[in-house]
Design an enzyme around this catalytic site. Structure first.
Site, PDB file in Angstrom:
ATOM      1  N   GLU A  56      -9.725  -9.075  18.258  1.00  0.00           N
ATOM      2  CA  GLU A  56      -9.015  -9.145  16.977  1.00  0.00           C
ATOM      3  C   GLU A  56      -9.647 -10.173  16.046  1.00  0.00           C
ATOM      4  OE1 GLU A  56      -7.012  -7.186  15.745  1.00  0.00           O
ATOM      5  OE2 GLU A  56      -6.380  -6.007  17.460  1.00  0.00           O
ATOM      6  N   TYR A 139      -1.272 -11.139  10.681  1.00  0.00           N
ATOM      7  CA  TYR A 139      -1.727  -9.881  11.260  1.00  0.00           C
ATOM      8  C   TYR A 139      -2.090 -10.040  12.736  1.00  0.00           C
ATOM      9  CZ  TYR A 139      -4.822  -6.561  13.213  1.00  0.00           C
ATOM     10  OH  TYR A 139      -5.384  -5.714  14.102  1.00  0.00           O
ATOM     11  N   ASP A 157      -2.250  -4.372   8.718  1.00  0.00           N
ATOM     12  CA  ASP A 157      -3.631  -4.673   8.344  1.00  0.00           C
ATOM     13  C   ASP A 157      -4.016  -3.758   7.185  1.00  0.00           C
ATOM     14  OD1 ASP A 157      -3.789  -2.222   9.552  1.00  0.00           O
ATOM     15  OD2 ASP A 157      -5.756  -2.608  10.394  1.00  0.00           O
ATOM     16  N   CYS A 209      -7.035   8.801   7.606  1.00  0.00           N
ATOM     17  CA  CYS A 209      -6.543   8.288   6.324  1.00  0.00           C
ATOM     18  C   CYS A 209      -7.522   7.230   5.808  1.00  0.00           C
ATOM     19  CB  CYS A 209      -5.139   7.705   6.476  1.00  0.00           C
ATOM     20  SG  CYS A 209      -4.266   7.485   4.909  1.00  0.00           S
ATOM     21  N   CYS A 216      -6.737  14.926   5.134  1.00  0.00           N
ATOM     22  CA  CYS A 216      -5.308  15.272   5.206  1.00  0.00           C
ATOM     23  C   CYS A 216      -5.058  16.552   6.001  1.00  0.00           C
ATOM     24  CB  CYS A 216      -4.740  15.412   3.798  1.00  0.00           C
ATOM     25  SG  CYS A 216      -4.904  13.907   2.788  1.00  0.00           S
ATOM     26  N   CYS A 219      -4.339  15.620   9.431  1.00  0.00           N
ATOM     27  CA  CYS A 219      -3.546  14.393   9.614  1.00  0.00           C
ATOM     28  C   CYS A 219      -2.193  14.710  10.254  1.00  0.00           C
ATOM     29  CB  CYS A 219      -3.320  13.695   8.272  1.00  0.00           C
ATOM     30  SG  CYS A 219      -2.338  12.177   8.422  1.00  0.00           S
ATOM     31  N   CYS A 225       4.024  13.130   3.481  1.00  0.00           N
ATOM     32  CA  CYS A 225       3.158  12.166   2.803  1.00  0.00           C
ATOM     33  C   CYS A 225       3.182  12.446   1.302  1.00  0.00           C
ATOM     34  CB  CYS A 225       1.734  12.250   3.339  1.00  0.00           C
ATOM     35  SG  CYS A 225       0.581  11.138   2.475  1.00  0.00           S
TER      36      CYS A 225
END
Length: 363
Positions: A56, A139, A157, A209, A216, A219, A225
């Site tokens: 991270e 985060y 994030d 995305c 899309c 997705c 959405c």
DNA sequence: AACCCGTGGCC
DNA sequence: TGGCCAAGGGT
């Protein structure tokens, strides 16, 4: 019937916010399409907090592709937090060289030492305690709590920002919509499988995305959405106003003594903090076109082309001067001679590697 | 809150 | 080519 709530969240006929219903769909997609990454535990296995933390920190504002090799090297050299804490910070800086944002490397070491000295060598398992460690912000604390400790934390994030802005059709720049994004992310986060959910959002943002040309059609969250429905998926998120990047000028001196070259260490904090550099002038609007900032009096040759480098908030153009000194020339105060062959092992940032490459090419 | 802080890849 | 972007944190 469908209506809009005061927050702009889509609601189903049962009145349940769609985001809650979306989590199972996202997790189902994740189980089929999750990326295999070196720091990820196999499905169903719990993740090592040290591995999660290390990855991270490296991934902060840094692409997965850039991180992979560094992560593997670090884990091989320092397989646990005690080993990392015991390492000299200079060695960590050297191994971090090229990855950027060097305060991360210094904080990495400080964090490892705090975990060893203050937490018995185990990472704390709560978001608040993680947040108190150096280099761990909102985060990263949430991500470690969720991924390594299976806690329900609201992980936000850049990917989550983008997914939520599109999903809810938020027309404000992300910086202005932070409070609303936070509310929506909280509402969407399930109690079960929090780590998988967080990583699923990141994988979705990284592979479907995406910032440009989102896919899309495939997705799992296309249904419901707002951006997709309104055809605004390539417009959102709206970009904020970007500050102009000024140009700074300076000189840098590649001074040889036989097979050695003169270097120095930058101050521990600030730009390229603690990293190795070739001596040079300050970087400002004027620069040093005549090489007056040379650390040694010598005949310098100026390379035919400057070295240019883009930082986050300014552009840099360095005039490179090359000189050869007699064998016994002492290093000026604050400088030292190192073998040119050993430059690869120095904590040499990308900019200075560019300088060395330019010298090899022209001089 | 608004800056500061790296680097490489993308189109 | 140059602007944009990437699993943000510190101050």
């Amino acid at each position: 019937m469908t209506r809009k709530s005061s927050t702009g969240a889509e609601t189903s006929k049962t009145g349940v916010p769609r985001e809650i219903a979306a989590a199972p769909r996202l997790l189902e997609w994740y189980d089929r399409h999750r990326r295999a990454l070196p720091w990820r535990a196999p499905p169903g296995e719990s993740a090592d907090p040290y591995a999660v933390w290390l990855s991270e920190i490296m991934l902060q504002q840094t692409t997965v592709a850039a991180v992979k090799a560094y992560y593997v090297t670090f884990l091989a050299l320092w397989p646990d937090v005690a080993a990392l804490a015991a390492a000299p910070v200079d060695e960590i800086m050297k191994r971090w060289a090229g990855l950027g944002y060097y305060s991360r490397a210094r904080n990495l070491h400080a964090c490892a030492q705090t975990v060893v000295a203050g937490h018995g060598g185990r990472f704390p398992g709560t978001e608040a305690a993680l947040r108190a460690l150096p280099g761990i912000g909102p985060y990263t604390a949430a991500a470690i709590a969720a991924i390594a400790f299976d806690q329900r934390a609201v992980v936000i994030d850049g990917n989550v920002d983008r997914v939520i802005v599109r999903r809810h059709g938020i027309e404000q720049p992300i910086a202005l919509a932070k409070p609303e994004i936070r509310r929506l992310a909280d509402a969407a986060t399930p109690a079960g499988r929090p780590g998988d959910y967080a990583q699923a959002m990141m994988d979705l943002g990284a592979t479907i995305c995406t910032p440009r040309k989102p896919a899309c059609v495939i997705c799992p969250l296309a249904e419901g959405c707002v951006a997709r429905i309104s055809g605004r998926q390539e417009v959102l998120p709206v970009k904020g106003v970007k500050a102009a990047r000024p140009l700074r000028l300076g000189s840098v001196f590649y001074i040889r003594r036989g097979t050695e070259v003169l270097v120095r260490t930058r101050p521990p904090k600030g730009l390229l903090g603690g990293m190795t550099e070739f001596p040079g002038s300050a970087w400002d609007a004027v620069g040093d076109p005549e090489g007056k900032a040379a650390p040694l009096a010598a005949i310098h040759r100026r390379l035919p082309a400057p070295v240019e480098h883009g930082f986050t908030h300014f552009e840099l153009r360095l005039t490179v001067f090359v000189a050869d000194m007699p064998r016994k020339t002492p290093a000026p105060d604050g400088c030292r001679w190192v073998p040119e062959e050993g430059l690869d092992g120095e904590a040499l940032p990308g900019l200075m590697r560019k300088v060395a490459a330019a010298v090899n090419l022209f001089g």
